[in-house]
Write a protein that holds these residues in place. Structure first.
Motif, PDB file in Angstrom:
ATOM      1  N   ASP A   1       0.814  -1.216   0.000  1.00 35.54           N
ATOM      2  CA  ASP A   1       0.000   0.000   0.000  1.00 35.54           C
ATOM      3  C   ASP A   1       0.847   1.266   0.000  1.00 35.54           C
ATOM      4  OD1 ASP A   1      -2.285  -1.506  -0.029  1.00 35.54           O
ATOM      5  OD2 ASP A   1      -2.677  -1.317   2.128  1.00 35.54           O
ATOM      6  N   LYS A   2       2.098   1.155   0.501  1.00 33.49           N
ATOM      7  CA  LYS A   2       2.974   2.326   0.579  1.00 33.49           C
ATOM      8  C   LYS A   2       4.188   2.183  -0.330  1.00 33.49           C
ATOM      9  CE  LYS A   2       1.553   3.548   5.272  1.00 33.49           C
ATOM     10  NZ  LYS A   2       1.996   3.870   6.648  1.00 33.49           N
ATOM     11  N   ALA A   3       4.021   1.450  -1.437  1.00 35.82           N
ATOM     12  CA  ALA A   3       5.138   1.217  -2.349  1.00 35.82           C
ATOM     13  C   ALA A   3       5.668   2.513  -2.940  1.00 35.82           C
ATOM     14  CB  ALA A   3       4.697   0.268  -3.470  1.00 35.82           C
ATOM     15  N   ASP A   4       4.797   3.521  -3.043  1.00 34.62           N
ATOM     16  CA  ASP A   4       5.234   4.807  -3.607  1.00 34.62           C
ATOM     17  C   ASP A   4       6.351   5.433  -2.783  1.00 34.62           C
ATOM     18  OD1 ASP A   4       3.465   4.587  -5.652  1.00 34.62           O
ATOM     19  OD2 ASP A   4       2.099   6.154  -4.980  1.00 34.62           O
TER      20      ASP A   4
ATOM     21  N   TRP B   1      -1.025   6.307   0.811  1.00 32.25           N
ATOM     22  CA  TRP B   1      -0.329   6.928   1.941  1.00 32.25           C
ATOM     23  C   TRP B   1      -0.536   8.435   1.818  1.00 32.25           C
ATOM     24  CZ3 TRP B   1       3.703  10.442   0.981  1.00 32.25           C
ATOM     25  CH2 TRP B   1       4.142  10.482  -0.350  1.00 32.25           C
ATOM     26  N   ILE B   2      -0.265   9.135   2.893  1.00 32.75           N
ATOM     27  CA  ILE B   2      -0.315  10.597   2.861  1.00 32.75           C
ATOM     28  C   ILE B   2       0.610  11.124   3.945  1.00 32.75           C
ATOM     29  CG2 ILE B   2      -2.287  10.798   4.453  1.00 32.75           C
ATOM     30  CD1 ILE B   2      -3.219  13.195   2.703  1.00 32.75           C
ATOM     31  N   MET B   3       1.310  12.200   3.628  1.00 33.65           N
ATOM     32  CA  MET B   3       2.101  12.925   4.610  1.00 33.65           C
ATOM     33  C   MET B   3       1.558  14.344   4.645  1.00 33.65           C
ATOM     34  SD  MET B   3       6.024  11.661   4.172  1.00 33.65           S
ATOM     35  CE  MET B   3       6.468   9.947   4.470  1.00 33.65           C
ATOM     36  N   ASP B   4       0.998  14.720   5.781  1.00 33.76           N
ATOM     37  CA  ASP B   4       0.421  16.047   5.885  1.00 33.76           C
ATOM     38  C   ASP B   4       0.798  16.672   7.219  1.00 33.76           C
ATOM     39  OD1 ASP B   4      -1.188  14.262   7.313  1.00 33.76           O
ATOM     40  OD2 ASP B   4      -3.006  15.443   7.017  1.00 33.76           O
TER      41      ASP B   4
ATOM     42  N   ALA C   1       8.897   3.939  -1.255  1.00 36.76           N
ATOM     43  CA  ALA C   1      10.161   3.382  -1.727  1.00 36.76           C
ATOM     44  C   ALA C   1      10.468   3.877  -3.137  1.00 36.76           C
ATOM     45  CB  ALA C   1      10.106   1.848  -1.694  1.00 36.76           C
ATOM     46  N   ASP C   2       9.435   3.971  -3.973  1.00 33.65           N
ATOM     47  CA  ASP C   2       9.642   4.464  -5.332  1.00 33.65           C
ATOM     48  C   ASP C   2      10.209   5.887  -5.326  1.00 33.65           C
ATOM     49  OD1 ASP C   2       8.687   2.107  -6.358  1.00 33.65           O
ATOM     50  OD2 ASP C   2       6.656   2.861  -6.716  1.00 33.65           O
ATOM     51  N   LEU C   3       9.693   6.735  -4.443  1.00 33.14           N
ATOM     52  CA  LEU C   3      10.180   8.109  -4.374  1.00 33.14           C
ATOM     53  C   LEU C   3      11.654   8.147  -3.980  1.00 33.14           C
ATOM     54  CD1 LEU C   3       7.165   9.939  -2.723  1.00 33.14           C
ATOM     55  CD2 LEU C   3       8.174  10.468  -4.939  1.00 33.14           C
ATOM     56  N   ARG C   4      12.038   7.327  -3.031  1.00 33.82           N
ATOM     57  CA  ARG C   4      13.449   7.285  -2.648  1.00 33.82           C
ATOM     58  C   ARG C   4      14.321   6.819  -3.812  1.00 33.82           C
ATOM     59  NH1 ARG C   4      11.251   5.864   2.680  1.00 33.82           N
ATOM     60  NH2 ARG C   4      12.319   7.033   4.328  1.00 33.82           N
ATOM     61  N   ARG C   5      13.854   5.813  -4.553  1.00 34.99           N
ATOM     62  CA  ARG C   5      14.618   5.355  -5.715  1.00 34.99           C
ATOM     63  C   ARG C   5      14.713   6.447  -6.772  1.00 34.99           C
ATOM     64  NH1 ARG C   5      11.873   0.417  -4.694  1.00 34.99           N
ATOM     65  NH2 ARG C   5      10.239   1.037  -6.174  1.00 34.99           N
TER      66      ARG C   5
END
Length: 245
Positions: A39-42, A233-236, A44-48
């Protein structure tokens, strides 16, 4: 592991990386990227993506590992302690025989992030180096083009849990709230506060809402839920300021 480098990467925008952060990434033998589930694969993708954008060949080895999940069924502090022990072990295993290891930390490793506390659990203890990053609070106030404090006035940075459990912080009219998955601003008298809310700050998906809490609270709750469902996911973060009497 001889050296562990904690590198603040801001809120996911590669432009938030400092020159020092890029150099530390390039100099590392291995960069660890945690996986937090499908559900939060994005995340890890952002870090890559950040690594792909800033690193030049020959670069460090990129190693992914599964991040342990916190057991939320019992005492909160005991659960967090056990979780941090498990994460430290996962770091050590993922580091392998690399001497200089880097971790990319959302925001800044010193502000409402447990990376330094987890690093202190490593044995044998490596040298710890911290590369500061842009905090979500900086990104929020910049996005809304506001100062965080009134002239000469103090402010508080705290969590949604603290707001839910203890109410509005005493002695201040301005407070920023992080790590709040339950929209704890709903516990406040809405006519008494203005709110500046932001999610995915500095990224193409950035969301911003500002206004009197009584007028925008429902909009924030709805927007947040839709964004979390869309991305997994969300970071707010949000800032609240008491309105003048």
């Amino acid at each position: 592991m001889r050296e562990l480098i904690l590198i603040g990467i801001g809120t996911g925008n590669p432009d938030h990386l400092t020159g020092a952060g890029i150099k530390a990434m390039q100099d590392a033998d291995r960069i660890l990227i945690p996986r937090k589930g499908r559900d939060k694969a994005d995340l890890a993708d952002l870090r890559r993506q950040i690594c792909d954008r800033v690193l030049t060949a020959p670069g460090p080895e990129i190693v992914e590992f599964d991040l342990p999940v916190r057991d939320a069924s019992g005492d909160y502090r005991a659960g967090v302690d056990d979780w941090h022990d498990a994460i430290a072990l996962a770091w050590a295993e993922a580091a392998g025989n690399a001497e200089r290891v880097a971790l990319l930390i959302w925001g800044d490793p010193s502000l409402y992030d447990s990376s330094l506390r987890i690093a202190a659990r490593l044995s044998p203890a490596p040298q710890i180096r911290v590369i500061p990053g842009i905090t979500s609070l900086q990104a929020l106030t910049a996005a809304h083009a506001i100062p965080v404090n009134e002239i000469g006035a103090p402010f508080v940075v705290t969590t949604g849990r603290q707001l839910r459990d203890n109410g509005w912080p005493t002695g201040v009219d301005t407070a920023a709230f992080m790590l709040d998955g339950q929209c704890s601003f709903l516990t406040l008298p809405p006519e008494e506060f203005d709110i500046w809310w932001g999610a995915f700050l500095g990224m193409p998906e950035e969301l911003l809402i500002h206004g009197r809490l009584s007028e925008v609270a429902d909009q924030i709750v709805e927007t947040r839920a839709e964004a979390r469902a869309a991305h997994g996911w969300i970071m707010d973060i949000y800032l609240l300021r008491r309105r003048p009497a």
